[in-house]
Design an enzyme around this catalytic site. Sequence first.
Site, short mmCIF file in Angstrom:
data_model
loop_
_atom_site.label_atom_id
_atom_site.label_comp_id
_atom_site.label_asym_id
_atom_site.label_seq_id
_atom_site.Cartn_x
_atom_site.Cartn_y
_atom_site.Cartn_z
N GLU A 1 47.03 -2.72 -12.44
CA GLU A 1 48.26 -3.52 -12.37
C GLU A 1 47.73 -4.91 -11.98
OE1 GLU A 1 51.00 -5.89 -9.95
OE2 GLU A 1 48.82 -5.34 -9.52
N ASP B 1 44.35 0.32 -8.42
CA ASP B 1 43.36 -0.77 -8.61
C ASP B 1 43.49 -1.77 -7.46
OD1 ASP B 1 45.84 -1.52 -9.92
OD2 ASP B 1 44.57 -3.39 -10.71
#
Length: 378
Positions: free
Chosen positions: A136, A71
């Site tokens: 994350e 991400d």
Amino acid sequence: MHDAILLLQKIIQIPTTNDYEERVALLIQSTLAQHNIPAKIINYAPNRSNLIAEIGNPDAPNVLGLTGHLDVVLPGNLADWHYPPFAAQIDGTRLYGRGAADMKSGVVAMVYALIGLASHQADLNGRVRLILTIGEENGAQGAHQLTALHYADDLTGLIVGEPTDGQIVYAHKGSFNYTVTAKGKQVHSSTPELGINAINGLVAFANREAHLFDDAPVDEVLGSLAHSITVFHGGEQINNIPADAYLRGNIRPIPTFDNQAVTQRLTDAVNQLNTDHGAHLELAIDNSFMPVKTALQSPLITAAQTAITKIWQHPSDLTVFAGATDASEFVLAPNQFETILLGPGPFSIAHQVDEYVELSQFEAMITIYQQIAYQFLQ
């Protein structure tokens, strides 16, 4: 152009701003399959999946993990970018785009390191496990899921490919998010003595929080614990005494005053305030990520220094930083293992406009990861 650069461009062109990581995971799975490396897609939610791949003797006890997150953060105001954030444009020696440093370049370097190692598995005295995660940047959901599924249980060492500009980061602080809610009694503002102002309860907590950790012992490497109240909300109408209010805070724990100590200190403060004030306070722990610290004499740091010196003809700086990573979740596994952060791209450009990575550093990191694996697993 190196195939790794082409893959890096492709995955930067997939916007994974806390969503749609599965598209990147599937693309990496396909890339690994072309080199006869099977990879598992582990679903977390619709369009969101982690990836696990492993090479080496499945019975070998030594396991080196290579981990990165799929991400990225939001690009912000697009007008501020000189290079479109999801175009993966190359200009001179740099590739620009959201995630170029944080941390899709680290991910792709690990993918191609695994591909290179797979063709010489006989030279490995152990296993190498690729662990790619979702989310994350917004709570480490993927790392939490994979830790619960035991993918960190047998690790001997772990490299987190965050952007460190080629420096070895051997320690980082944790991250601890909490919410304190206050419950009072709503009345008309002309008769405040008949009510209980929830805001007053939060103000009392905020005043206590300002000095709550003054005695926290300083860590010799990571320094002082950091703490801040970052959100404060209360009241809805100007002529009402508010019955509800809440605040949120962020704390950066250190090994000398860790997450458990933080939780106990906050709990004690809330309990004490509830005996002294009318508004009732409740504490909720939203996220708790552990600090991470590896001894400077550890085999993983030695292997990393050996590899970096061989490739770049000089040793790496050994450093620390204050942020938290997926490692904070993985270290909750029942075994203990060495952890370092090492990746291409400067951390100073992460989360900023015109994020970039130097392509020469990115390509060198592929070889460095491979050399670390050979050295460490020996």
